[in-house]
Write an enzyme that holds these catalytic residues in place. Structure first.
Site, PDB file in Angstrom:
ATOM      1  CB  ALA A 145      -0.956  -0.023   1.194  1.00 44.51           C
ATOM      2  NE  ARG A 146       0.005   5.784  -1.393  1.00 44.11           N
ATOM      3  CZ  ARG A 146      -0.448   5.129  -2.450  1.00 44.11           C
ATOM      4  NH1 ARG A 146      -0.060   3.877  -2.661  1.00 44.11           N
ATOM      5  NH2 ARG A 146      -1.285   5.698  -3.301  1.00 44.11           N
TER       6      ARG A 146
ATOM      7  CG  ASP B 210       5.561  -3.231  -4.395  1.00 49.77           C
ATOM      8  OD1 ASP B 210       6.604  -3.510  -5.031  1.00 49.77           O
ATOM      9  OD2 ASP B 210       4.622  -2.559  -4.888  1.00 49.77           O
TER      10      ASP B 210
ATOM     11  CD  GLU C 142       8.424   3.738  -2.594  1.00 51.97           C
ATOM     12  OE1 GLU C 142       8.132   4.115  -3.751  1.00 51.97           O
ATOM     13  OE2 GLU C 142       7.673   3.032  -1.917  1.00 51.97           O
TER      14      GLU C 142
ATOM     15  CG  HIS D  45       6.017   1.652  -5.391  1.00 47.36           C
ATOM     16  ND1 HIS D  45       5.962   2.853  -4.726  1.00 47.36           N
ATOM     17  CD2 HIS D  45       4.724   1.351  -5.692  1.00 47.36           C
ATOM     18  CE1 HIS D  45       4.694   3.259  -4.630  1.00 47.36           C
ATOM     19  NE2 HIS D  45       3.930   2.346  -5.220  1.00 47.36           N
ATOM     20  CB  ILE D  46       6.754  -3.816  -9.220  1.00 49.15           C
ATOM     21  CG1 ILE D  46       6.796  -4.989  -8.230  1.00 49.15           C
ATOM     22  CG2 ILE D  46       8.163  -3.275  -9.473  1.00 49.15           C
ATOM     23  CD1 ILE D  46       7.482  -6.235  -8.778  1.00 49.15           C
TER      24      ILE D  46
END
Length: 305
Positions: free
Chosen positions: A230-231, A255, A260, A278-279
């Site tokens: 999510a975040r 993820d 980032e 982050h995919i």
């Protein structure tokens, strides 16, 4: 001519479609200060997660009053000051339907990875080791998956988990959902205490405080596994590392990260952590669907009056 600025990329098919419809499309990333100048000459701004649309950018856009629409290609809009944009007469949209299946599938992928130690097994074998005993895992069949947040992605994750024989419980801000009768709604504390696996599916919120922190980790089962697609801000990374080290948390699949690209090497190289960059929405299908929804928003705003 209506001008569209796309800062974080968009499917080529969507760009082509907009150009066929007579829009001018500029695809280029700008740092915040440069973006503030650029938005003065565009009618619509399309972003993903990398571009932050805060008050300085919106104030700059308001100087000319040309910018009328901001679209976030994805589910959340926490990288945009939505209420302030609305005050400036700028509409904000997102694409909530496009990437739900892709993110849900990644969450399930991480669930398998942490249950069967796939990340550790993969890396250790590439290093020439044969760590069979260290890779003993657990079955997910019959286990309880706790979903924190039950929007579109949470619902898609629940469907897949149920098909795998898991018991699904969930909690959210709005209470039990009529369309989710096959799953059990519980309080946050109940979920933390009962779930074998916990998966996060909610936006960051205005206060941007970690939900997975020392206090809430203490309420969880010993040996729980945590999944976050999510975040990044939802997880206190230092608290998670501490829990991984003392065994309170058996493993984590991540993820998204507090920063980032991720710089917390202790976390992303930890043997009990499965990581991806982050995919969640990075599938060919999701990108096409996101592009289609973006085109729909733009056409509806500028072509249909």
């Amino acid at each position: 001519m209506i001008r569209i600025l796309v800062t974080d990329g968009m499917a080529k098919s969507a760009v082509k479609r907009l150009e066929e419809l007579g829009f001018e499309v500029v695809t280029q990333f700008f740092e915040p200060e440069a973006l503030a100048e650029q938005v003065k000459t565009f009618d619509a701004l399309v972003v993903r997660s990398a571009t932050k649309v805060r008050k300085p950018v919106l104030d700059a856009a308001a100087e000319t009053g040309r910018l009328k629409l901001i679209i976030r290609g994805g589910v959340g809009v926490d990288n945009i000051d939505v209420s302030y944009a609305n005050e400036k007469g700028i509409e904000v949209k997102n694409t909530p339907n496009a990437s739900s299946a892709s993110v849900a599938e990644l969450a399930i992928g991480h669930l398998f990875a942490v249950a069967r130690n796939l990340a550790f097994a993969n890396v250790s074998m590439r290093n020439g080791a044969w760590e069979k005993k260290a890779c003993t895992g657990v079955e997910i069949y019959g286990k309880t998956l706790g979903l924190i947040g039950f929007g579109r992605i949470g619902a898609e994750t629940a469907k897949r988990a149920k098909a795998l024989g898991m018991k699904v419980i969930y909690t959210n801000r709005s209470g039990p959902k009529v369309e989710a009768e096959e799953y059990s709604w519980v309080s946050m504390d109940e979920l933390l205490a009962e779930a074998d696996f916990i998966s996060l599916h909610l936006p960051a919120g205005k206060d941007a405080q970690p939900l997975i922190n020392q206090e809430n980790i203490a309420k969880m089962k010993d040996g729980v596994c945590i999944i976050n697609t999510a975040r990044g801000v939802l997880v206190d990374e230092e608290a998670l590392l501490e829990a991984l080290e003392n065994g309170k948390v058996a493993a984590a699949g991540l993820d998204v990260y507090q920063e980032e690209p991720v710089k917390n090497l202790r976390l992303c190289s930890h043997p009990k952590v499965s990581v991806t960059p982050h995919i969640g929405a990075s599938t060919a299908e999701a990108q096409e669907h996101i592009g289609e929804e973006i085109v729909e928003h733009i056409v509806r705003r500028f072509c249909v009056q």
